[in-house]
Design an enzyme around this catalytic site. Structure first.
Site, PDB file in Angstrom:
ATOM      1  N   ASP A   1       0.888  -1.172   0.000  1.00  0.00           N
ATOM      2  CA  ASP A   1       0.000   0.000   0.000  1.00  0.00           C
ATOM      3  C   ASP A   1       0.919   1.213   0.000  1.00  0.00           C
ATOM      4  OD1 ASP A   1      -1.630   2.137   0.525  1.00  0.00           O
ATOM      5  OD2 ASP A   1      -2.660   1.229   2.235  1.00  0.00           O
TER       6      ASP A   1
ATOM      7  N   SER B   1      -1.413  13.417 -14.355  1.00  0.00           N
ATOM      8  CA  SER B   1      -2.638  13.376 -15.171  1.00  0.00           C
ATOM      9  C   SER B   1      -2.813  14.723 -15.852  1.00  0.00           C
ATOM     10  CB  SER B   1      -3.854  13.102 -14.286  1.00  0.00           C
ATOM     11  OG  SER B   1      -5.050  13.291 -15.032  1.00  0.00           O
TER      12      SER B   1
ATOM     13  N   TYR C   1      -9.233  14.905  -7.069  1.00  0.00           N
ATOM     14  CA  TYR C   1      -8.262  14.176  -7.903  1.00  0.00           C
ATOM     15  C   TYR C   1      -7.340  15.173  -8.623  1.00  0.00           C
ATOM     16  CZ  TYR C   1      -6.570  11.070 -11.634  1.00  0.00           C
ATOM     17  OH  TYR C   1      -5.791  10.363 -12.510  1.00  0.00           O
TER      18      TYR C   1
ATOM     19  N   LYS D   1      -3.166  15.535  -8.400  1.00  0.00           N
ATOM     20  CA  LYS D   1      -2.241  15.413  -9.532  1.00  0.00           C
ATOM     21  C   LYS D   1      -1.445  16.707  -9.729  1.00  0.00           C
ATOM     22  CE  LYS D   1      -3.154  11.129 -10.520  1.00  0.00           C
ATOM     23  NZ  LYS D   1      -2.128  10.091 -10.355  1.00  0.00           N
TER      24      LYS D   1
HETATM   25  N1  LIG Z   1      -7.030   5.776 -16.656  1.00  0.00           N
HETATM   26  C1  LIG Z   1      -6.985   7.077 -16.849  1.00  0.00           C
HETATM   27  O1  LIG Z   1      -7.819   7.657 -17.567  1.00  0.00           O
HETATM   28  C2  LIG Z   1      -5.882   7.899 -16.213  1.00  0.00           C
HETATM   29  C3  LIG Z   1      -5.667   9.198 -16.706  1.00  0.00           C
HETATM   30  C4  LIG Z   1      -4.660   9.975 -16.122  1.00  0.00           C
HETATM   31  C5  LIG Z   1      -3.895   9.456 -15.101  1.00  0.00           C
HETATM   32  N2  LIG Z   1      -4.137   8.201 -14.636  1.00  0.00           N
HETATM   33  C6  LIG Z   1      -3.296   7.725 -13.543  1.00  0.00           C
HETATM   34  O2  LIG Z   1      -2.612   6.552 -13.964  1.00  0.00           O
HETATM   35  C7  LIG Z   1      -2.232   5.781 -12.830  1.00  0.00           C
HETATM   36  C8  LIG Z   1      -2.560   4.320 -13.081  1.00  0.00           C
HETATM   37  O3  LIG Z   1      -3.964   4.174 -13.191  1.00  0.00           O
HETATM   38  P1  LIG Z   1      -4.658   3.203 -14.260  1.00  0.00           P
HETATM   39  O4  LIG Z   1      -5.420   4.063 -15.181  1.00  0.00           O
HETATM   40  O5  LIG Z   1      -3.659   2.238 -14.785  1.00  0.00           O
HETATM   41  O6  LIG Z   1      -5.752   2.510 -13.315  1.00  0.00           O
HETATM   42  P2  LIG Z   1      -5.933   1.013 -12.801  1.00  0.00           P
HETATM   43  O7  LIG Z   1      -7.101   1.077 -11.891  1.00  0.00           O
HETATM   44  O8  LIG Z   1      -5.926   0.075 -13.942  1.00  0.00           O
HETATM   45  O9  LIG Z   1      -4.602   0.766 -11.961  1.00  0.00           O
HETATM   46  C9  LIG Z   1      -4.343   1.377 -10.724  1.00  0.00           C
HETATM   47  C10 LIG Z   1      -3.609   0.356  -9.862  1.00  0.00           C
HETATM   48  O10 LIG Z   1      -3.198   1.011  -8.653  1.00  0.00           O
HETATM   49  C11 LIG Z   1      -3.417   0.104  -7.591  1.00  0.00           C
HETATM   50  N3  LIG Z   1      -3.542   0.832  -6.327  1.00  0.00           N
HETATM   51  C12 LIG Z   1      -4.556   1.613  -5.901  1.00  0.00           C
HETATM   52  N4  LIG Z   1      -4.299   2.064  -4.664  1.00  0.00           N
HETATM   53  C13 LIG Z   1      -3.090   1.573  -4.315  1.00  0.00           C
HETATM   54  C14 LIG Z   1      -2.286   1.686  -3.148  1.00  0.00           C
HETATM   55  N5  LIG Z   1      -2.690   2.402  -2.094  1.00  0.00           N
HETATM   56  N6  LIG Z   1      -1.086   1.052  -3.119  1.00  0.00           N
HETATM   57  C15 LIG Z   1      -0.675   0.307  -4.171  1.00  0.00           C
HETATM   58  N7  LIG Z   1      -1.404   0.137  -5.287  1.00  0.00           N
HETATM   59  C16 LIG Z   1      -2.591   0.778  -5.361  1.00  0.00           C
HETATM   60  C17 LIG Z   1      -4.696  -0.612  -7.963  1.00  0.00           C
HETATM   61  O11 LIG Z   1      -4.855  -1.836  -7.233  1.00  0.00           O
HETATM   62  C18 LIG Z   1      -4.506  -0.821  -9.448  1.00  0.00           C
HETATM   63  O12 LIG Z   1      -3.862  -2.051  -9.732  1.00  0.00           O
HETATM   64  C19 LIG Z   1      -2.952   6.412 -11.634  1.00  0.00           C
HETATM   65  O13 LIG Z   1      -2.053   7.202 -10.905  1.00  0.00           O
HETATM   66  C20 LIG Z   1      -4.005   7.272 -12.292  1.00  0.00           C
HETATM   67  O14 LIG Z   1      -4.399   8.347 -11.465  1.00  0.00           O
HETATM   68  C21 LIG Z   1      -5.101   7.412 -15.179  1.00  0.00           C
END
Ligand SMILES: NC(=O)c1ccc[n+]([C@@H]2O[C@H](COP(=O)([O-])OP(=O)(O)OC[C@H]3O[C@@H](n4cnc5c(N)ncnc54)[C@H](O)[C@@H]3O)[C@@H](O)[C@H]2O)c1
Length: 253
Positions: A62, A142, A155, A159
């Protein structure tokens, strides 16, 4: 191979952008410690890397907990003797909500994971990288940091905080030969995307509403970010630090 013999840690490596990046790092020759709060997800990614012929290990962590970050860094160094890349990618989304209806517990968890989680990763990874006089600390930010969407104030603030953290950390790391770079994706097709759209699952309406906001006319795939992370982690990006690299199809233009 761009990351031959490097050692990488990827948080949030059990899904989406983190999983794609961990796989891409391994294809470029890195040994990867895949960390996630979802241990099964981390193990699945590590097994995929091994099936591709790469070297990986999985850890439940975590990122909001100091001890978990410390253990991750110590474990990578104990297993493989060094730490070259840390992708602080784990994050949690926000269901779009006007501020008067956002519970304080939502604010606290988003900040704990998206801001403190990155800060803690840096606190334990950067001293190792500084001692080595080599390393790259990458942060998944982001486009919400600079071009927020309505109802995502918490959020977006999280970011924005890590984009500023990137600049400040880059200044202190630079004299030690260590780089710190943020990556800012626009909407990406991962399990998280439905929450941003305020839907239980991504559907045609949500997809077309979001695509309409991206000048290049499509959403990111996790591999778009994985390719960017490989470039930024590699020596090809040797003069890039303190930046926030937009992978946004023109959304912030
Ligand atoms: N998907 C989008 O549209 C998007 C856009 C901009 C930025 N992001 C950012 O990209 C990053 C990855 O997200 P994603 O889109 O791959 O989503 P995702 O939900 O596929 O993956 C996120 C992962 O983070 C893990 N996670 C959550 N809380 C956690 C914690 N406390 N400790 C360890 N692991 C933890 C989850 O279990 C999951 O496997 C994030 O930081 C997200 O904010 C995503």
């Amino acid at each position: 191979m761009k990351l031959m013999d490097r050692v990488a840690i990827v948080t949030g490596g059990g899904s989406g952008i983190g999983a794609a990046s961990a796989l891409a790092f391994a294809r470029e020759g890195a040994r990867v410690l895949v960390a996630d709060i979802d241990e099964a997800g981390a193990k699945t990614t590590a097994e995929q890397i091994e099936r591709q012929g790469g070297q990986a290990a999985a850890a439940r962590a975590d990122v909001a907990r100091a001890a978990d970050n410390q253990t991750l860094v110590e474990r990578a160094v104990a297993m493989w003797g060094q730490l070259d890349v840390f992708l602080a990618n784990a994050g949690v989304p926000q269901w779009p909500t006007d501020i008067e209806d956002v519970d304080e517990t939502v604010f606290d968890r988003i900040m704990a994971v998206n801001v403190k989680g990155v800060w803690l990763g840096a606190k334990y990874a950067l001293p190792v990288m500084k001692r080595q006089r080599r390393g790259v600390f990458l942060i998944t930010a982001s486009t919400a940091a600079t071009r927020p969407r309505r109802g995502g104030q918490t959020y977006a603030a999280s970011k924005g905080a890590v984009v500023t953290l990137t600049k400040s950390l880059a200044l202190e790391a630079a004299p030690h030969g260590v780089r710190v770079v943020a990556i800012a994706p626009v909407a990406t097709e991962t399990p998280m995307l439905a929450t941003f759209m305020a839907k239980p699952a991504v559907d045609a309406e949500g997809r077309s509403r979001y695509i309409a906001t991206v000048p290049l006319g499509r959403l990111n795939q996790p591999e778009d970010l994985a390719r960017t992370a490989v470039f930024l982690a590699s020596d090809d990006a040797a003069m890039i630090t303190g930046s926030c690299v937009l992978v946004d199809g023109g959304r912030c233009a």
